[in-house]
Design a protein around this motif. Structure first.
Motif, PDB file in Angstrom:
ATOM      1  N   VAL A  23       0.888  -1.163   0.000  1.00  0.00           N
ATOM      2  CA  VAL A  23       0.000   0.000   0.000  1.00  0.00           C
ATOM      3  C   VAL A  23       0.919   1.203   0.000  1.00  0.00           C
ATOM      4  O   VAL A  23       1.729   1.350   0.915  1.00  0.00           O
ATOM      5  CB  VAL A  23      -0.921  -0.005   1.239  1.00  0.00           C
ATOM      6  CG1 VAL A  23      -1.730   1.267   1.323  1.00  0.00           C
ATOM      7  CG2 VAL A  23      -1.836  -1.226   1.222  1.00  0.00           C
ATOM      8  N   PRO A  24       0.911   2.023  -1.025  1.00  0.00           N
ATOM      9  CA  PRO A  24      -0.020   2.117  -2.134  1.00  0.00           C
ATOM     10  C   PRO A  24       0.425   1.435  -3.423  1.00  0.00           C
ATOM     11  O   PRO A  24      -0.236   1.603  -4.445  1.00  0.00           O
ATOM     12  CB  PRO A  24      -0.115   3.617  -2.354  1.00  0.00           C
ATOM     13  CG  PRO A  24       1.266   4.102  -2.108  1.00  0.00           C
ATOM     14  CD  PRO A  24       1.768   3.216  -0.978  1.00  0.00           C
ATOM     15  N   SER A  28      -4.334   1.317  -3.427  1.00  0.00           N
ATOM     16  CA  SER A  28      -4.465   2.587  -2.697  1.00  0.00           C
ATOM     17  C   SER A  28      -5.654   2.474  -1.761  1.00  0.00           C
ATOM     18  O   SER A  28      -6.702   1.937  -2.132  1.00  0.00           O
ATOM     19  CB  SER A  28      -4.689   3.747  -3.667  1.00  0.00           C
ATOM     20  OG  SER A  28      -3.504   4.057  -4.360  1.00  0.00           O
ATOM     21  N   VAL A  30      -8.130   4.622   1.039  1.00  0.00           N
ATOM     22  CA  VAL A  30      -8.612   5.887   1.584  1.00  0.00           C
ATOM     23  C   VAL A  30      -9.551   5.559   2.736  1.00  0.00           C
ATOM     24  O   VAL A  30     -10.522   4.820   2.560  1.00  0.00           O
ATOM     25  CB  VAL A  30      -9.368   6.715   0.518  1.00  0.00           C
ATOM     26  CG1 VAL A  30      -9.911   8.008   1.114  1.00  0.00           C
ATOM     27  CG2 VAL A  30      -8.475   6.999  -0.681  1.00  0.00           C
ATOM     28  N   THR A  45      -4.486   8.227   3.590  1.00  0.00           N
ATOM     29  CA  THR A  45      -5.303   9.272   2.978  1.00  0.00           C
ATOM     30  C   THR A  45      -6.701   9.107   3.558  1.00  0.00           C
ATOM     31  O   THR A  45      -7.164   7.985   3.767  1.00  0.00           O
ATOM     32  CB  THR A  45      -5.317   9.102   1.443  1.00  0.00           C
ATOM     33  OG1 THR A  45      -3.990   9.326   0.957  1.00  0.00           O
ATOM     34  CG2 THR A  45      -6.289  10.059   0.780  1.00  0.00           C
ATOM     35  N   ILE A  84      -4.795  14.026   1.700  1.00  0.00           N
ATOM     36  CA  ILE A  84      -3.993  13.086   0.917  1.00  0.00           C
ATOM     37  C   ILE A  84      -2.705  12.786   1.677  1.00  0.00           C
ATOM     38  O   ILE A  84      -1.961  13.692   2.058  1.00  0.00           O
ATOM     39  CB  ILE A  84      -3.700  13.637  -0.476  1.00  0.00           C
ATOM     40  CG1 ILE A  84      -5.030  13.835  -1.224  1.00  0.00           C
ATOM     41  CG2 ILE A  84      -2.767  12.698  -1.248  1.00  0.00           C
ATOM     42  CD1 ILE A  84      -4.911  14.481  -2.564  1.00  0.00           C
ATOM     43  N   SER A  87      -0.958   6.603   1.713  1.00  0.00           N
ATOM     44  CA  SER A  87      -1.594   5.324   1.367  1.00  0.00           C
ATOM     45  C   SER A  87      -2.224   5.313  -0.005  1.00  0.00           C
ATOM     46  O   SER A  87      -2.850   4.336  -0.400  1.00  0.00           O
ATOM     47  CB  SER A  87      -2.668   4.965   2.411  1.00  0.00           C
ATOM     48  OG  SER A  87      -3.751   5.879   2.334  1.00  0.00           O
ATOM     49  N   THR A  88      -2.042   6.395  -0.760  1.00  0.00           N
ATOM     50  CA  THR A  88      -2.596   6.450  -2.109  1.00  0.00           C
ATOM     51  C   THR A  88      -1.504   6.858  -3.093  1.00  0.00           C
ATOM     52  O   THR A  88      -0.564   7.573  -2.759  1.00  0.00           O
ATOM     53  CB  THR A  88      -3.763   7.451  -2.213  1.00  0.00           C
ATOM     54  OG1 THR A  88      -3.336   8.730  -1.744  1.00  0.00           O
ATOM     55  CG2 THR A  88      -4.960   6.981  -1.422  1.00  0.00           C
TER      56      THR A  88
END
Length: 93
Positions: A23-24, A28, A30, A45, A84, A87-88
């Motif tokens: 991850v990411p 990803s 959220v 995120t 943000i 993790s993205t």
């Protein structure tokens, strides 16, 4: 992947790590809530709802409904913010 709430998003990241998914890199994630999302590693995120605004609007709607039970239904839009974090990532080509 959007996951509600922070604790479930954290558990999903841990589950991914156990299965050697990054991850990411591979996925990803959220979180929704942003109570503890930023404290995790990687920091998640997160969608952060404006709790005070939601609470005030709810109290106002209940008070108005109690004052006038025949009042028409109202819809209120209160938009969250997006934090943000790590993790993205953008989609891979």
């Amino acid at each position: 992947m959007l996951v509600h709430a922070d604790a479930e998003a954290i558990a999903l990241v841990q589950h991914c790590e156990e299965r050697h998914l990054s991850v990411p890199g591979d996925l990803s994630i959220v979180a929704y809530d942003d109570e503890v999302a930023g404290l995790f590693s990687p920091p998640l995120t997160a969608v952060r709802p404006p709790r005070r605004s939601i609470g005030r609007a709810a109290v106002r709607l209940v008070a108005d409904r109690l004052a006038d039970p025949d009042r028409p239904t109202h819809r209120i839009v209160i938009s969250p913010s997006l934090r943000i974090r790590e993790s993205t990532a953008p989609p891979r080509p």
